[in-house]
Write a protein that holds these residues in place. Sequence first.
Motif, PDB file in Angstrom:
ATOM      1  N   SER A 375       0.834  -1.209   0.000  1.00 16.54           N
ATOM      2  CA  SER A 375       0.000   0.000   0.000  1.00 16.54           C
ATOM      3  C   SER A 375       0.865   1.255   0.000  1.00 16.54           C
ATOM      4  O   SER A 375       0.501   2.269  -0.594  1.00 16.54           O
ATOM      5  CB  SER A 375      -1.000  -0.009   1.159  1.00 16.54           C
ATOM      6  OG  SER A 375      -0.350   0.298   2.360  1.00 16.54           O
ATOM      7  N   ILE A 376       2.046   1.184   0.622  1.00 16.93           N
ATOM      8  CA  ILE A 376       2.948   2.345   0.562  1.00 16.93           C
ATOM      9  C   ILE A 376       3.482   2.515  -0.857  1.00 16.93           C
ATOM     10  O   ILE A 376       3.550   3.630  -1.383  1.00 16.93           O
ATOM     11  CB  ILE A 376       4.130   2.175   1.544  1.00 16.93           C
ATOM     12  CG1 ILE A 376       3.630   2.096   2.982  1.00 16.93           C
ATOM     13  CG2 ILE A 376       5.102   3.336   1.394  1.00 16.93           C
ATOM     14  CD1 ILE A 376       4.728   1.779   3.982  1.00 16.93           C
ATOM     15  N   ILE A 377       3.841   1.380  -1.477  1.00 21.40           N
ATOM     16  CA  ILE A 377       4.374   1.457  -2.846  1.00 21.40           C
ATOM     17  C   ILE A 377       3.327   2.077  -3.775  1.00 21.40           C
ATOM     18  O   ILE A 377       3.619   2.945  -4.582  1.00 21.40           O
ATOM     19  CB  ILE A 377       4.799   0.051  -3.329  1.00 21.40           C
ATOM     20  CG1 ILE A 377       6.020  -0.419  -2.523  1.00 21.40           C
ATOM     21  CG2 ILE A 377       5.099   0.062  -4.828  1.00 21.40           C
ATOM     22  CD1 ILE A 377       6.387  -1.886  -2.716  1.00 21.40           C
ATOM     23  N   GLU A 378       2.079   1.650  -3.611  1.00 26.45           N
ATOM     24  CA  GLU A 378       1.000   2.198  -4.444  1.00 26.45           C
ATOM     25  C   GLU A 378       0.887   3.701  -4.245  1.00 26.45           C
ATOM     26  O   GLU A 378       0.753   4.468  -5.194  1.00 26.45           O
ATOM     27  CB  GLU A 378      -0.325   1.512  -4.109  1.00 26.45           C
ATOM     28  CG  GLU A 378      -1.512   2.155  -4.815  1.00 26.45           C
ATOM     29  CD  GLU A 378      -2.529   1.147  -5.314  1.00 26.45           C
ATOM     30  OE1 GLU A 378      -2.483  -0.025  -4.874  1.00 26.45           O
ATOM     31  OE2 GLU A 378      -3.353   1.526  -6.155  1.00 26.45           O
ATOM     32  N   SER A 379       0.947   4.123  -2.998  1.00 25.71           N
ATOM     33  CA  SER A 379       0.832   5.548  -2.717  1.00 25.71           C
ATOM     34  C   SER A 379       2.021   6.324  -3.293  1.00 25.71           C
ATOM     35  O   SER A 379       1.865   7.419  -3.832  1.00 25.71           O
ATOM     36  CB  SER A 379       0.656   5.731  -1.211  1.00 25.71           C
ATOM     37  OG  SER A 379       1.342   6.829  -0.742  1.00 25.71           O
ATOM     38  N   LEU A 380       3.223   5.731  -3.258  1.00 25.49           N
ATOM     39  CA  LEU A 380       4.396   6.399  -3.851  1.00 25.49           C
ATOM     40  C   LEU A 380       4.241   6.561  -5.363  1.00 25.49           C
ATOM     41  O   LEU A 380       4.636   7.584  -5.928  1.00 25.49           O
ATOM     42  CB  LEU A 380       5.675   5.611  -3.539  1.00 25.49           C
ATOM     43  CG  LEU A 380       6.230   5.772  -2.121  1.00 25.49           C
ATOM     44  CD1 LEU A 380       7.292   4.704  -1.827  1.00 25.49           C
ATOM     45  CD2 LEU A 380       6.823   7.167  -1.916  1.00 25.49           C
TER      46      LEU A 380
END
Length: 623
Positions: A375-380
């Motif tokens: 989910s962090i990667i998606e947000s980045l």
Amino acid sequence: MEFLKVTLEIMRSKAIFVLIFSFLLVAAPEAGARTYSESAHGIVSEAPQSAPEISYKVSMSNPSTHLIEMEMTVRSENLPKLTELKMAVWTPGSYLVREYARHVQDFSVVSGSKKLTWQKINKNTWQIDTGGAKSLTVRYNVYANDLTVRTNELNDQHLFFTPAALMMYPKGQLSAPSTVEIDPYGNWRVGTGLPAVSGKQNTYRAPNYDILFDSPFEVSDFTEKTFTVEGKKHRFVMSGPGNYDLDRIAADTTKIIEQAYKIFGELPYDDYTFIVNMRGGGGLEHLNSTALQWMRFGFQDPYYARFLGLIAHEYFHLFNVKRIRPDALGPFDYENENYTKLLWVAEGGTSYFDPLIRMRAGLINDKSLLSGEASIIESLYGQPGRFQTSLEEASFDAWIKYYRTDENQVNNQISYYDKGEVVNFLLDIMIRSESKGEKSLDDVMRYLYNEHFKKGRNYTPADYQKTAEMMAGKSLDDFFAKYVRGREEVDYDSILGRIGLKLVASRPESDKGYLGANFSRSGGLTIGSIPKGTPAWDAGLNADDEIIAIDGYKASKQFFDAYLAQKKEGDKLKISVFRHEELRQFDVTLGRTPAGGYAIRPVDDPTEEQSKLYQGLFGTALK
Ligand SMILES: [Zn+2]
């Protein structure tokens, strides 16, 4: 950590808000002979002989006024004729100049029965003409009506205070010890990690200001529970009613503490206090305590898991940042910004160990940890700011950026919590795979703890890289140059692949029509931010534009979403907005919808080596 923001960091789910020195002098037995020095990273012996005798009395006789009544006495044979008392402008762990002096009022000073004259000489300094006196007593009130983990609140329910936001200190005397006496209101009691003075009720002693300012206080009719882990006493101080089950919290917190103990081999304090206020979300780390805030009715599932995340995060900080200290973080300069390029380790690394130790404790599983990273990667991927700001730059500029976000952050910033977490996760994988499973990021933390903290040395960016390389057994300069000092797109699959994982998008890129504006959290059609390069950006739409119609139809959010869902890449729309009270219309050409719904999944047919490394990191089989 900052509050909402900070909670976001830590709870990030990745949806809430989030936020450390040498020996805990006051706690570690062997620390008694050590204290911070004014020199860069050194630890020197006890406060100098010439240190003044300083005592505080904190009263709260009329809580509903929000005025904390302060009395501070300074005695010294060498009291300067012009004595300067200062208020800190920030508190460690929350990297923003907050100007605590602005809440000070009703200042007066006497020596015995004699009134002394004084003047303010800058925003946070009171200069007193002692006329040669050897002692002075200052009285002032501090307005306290702001409950966060780095400010003060006094009302008819309780007093919570952050010492840096309340207590003045004599110029040049940060290594001086002091005594704090609390005069509680009514039946209120005192909860703090600062050690009590035996034989004196509600009286506490700090060996220096780094310890005093590190010790928040909760004064109220709180509920408490004490429990023992590895022979050390731990205590929860719960201020106010809520749906918490302290037995369950203590049992789960014990599991978290045991996992941190396994990494470092000791708990470097005599006792540890968790102070919890029942509002908001977030926390601030300290040497032998933490101040937390949580939703009053957020202690049952599904919120409870996130509360444990907050506990694990702030608790792990007692090692990572409070003792394993980045270059500039301690001893502290309380009047200025303290710059470091290492918040991506202090915060990002802690954000990685938080789910990691909860997973080892059996509180979450491997899939849950991986879903957090995905989910962090998606947000980045939605933040063009990742090409503007490196992890080191984001750390360094925390003071002017992280705690002061605006609509442009999506285009010029990244969070050192979020990207720092992912990059530490990837660094762990690099170390594990290069060392054939022999070493990990645990070894990096343990080395910094033993070779830096215990030897009284802070660590630098070069030390972190060198330690990681020592564990990996090879240079990691390419990794650090691209992903820590640089702003390159992370090649996730090449690193995840080493332990048999890959990044997959459940929604592939498509020709569905795409606008690209982020709406504000109010739920309506007011634009919150616009990533660079999206159709909304190209059309000239702005943050704060309020969309009211689309192709001549009145638009609600629901209507807007349904209308857009039937459009394709290349379709044209007329979007009507109110901007600064004027009706404006923009022609938009929709773009391609980017991939989304990222998850981290096992590769097909993993090798034995991949499976072994996965098992090593996650403690369970790759599947
Ligand atoms: Zn933190």
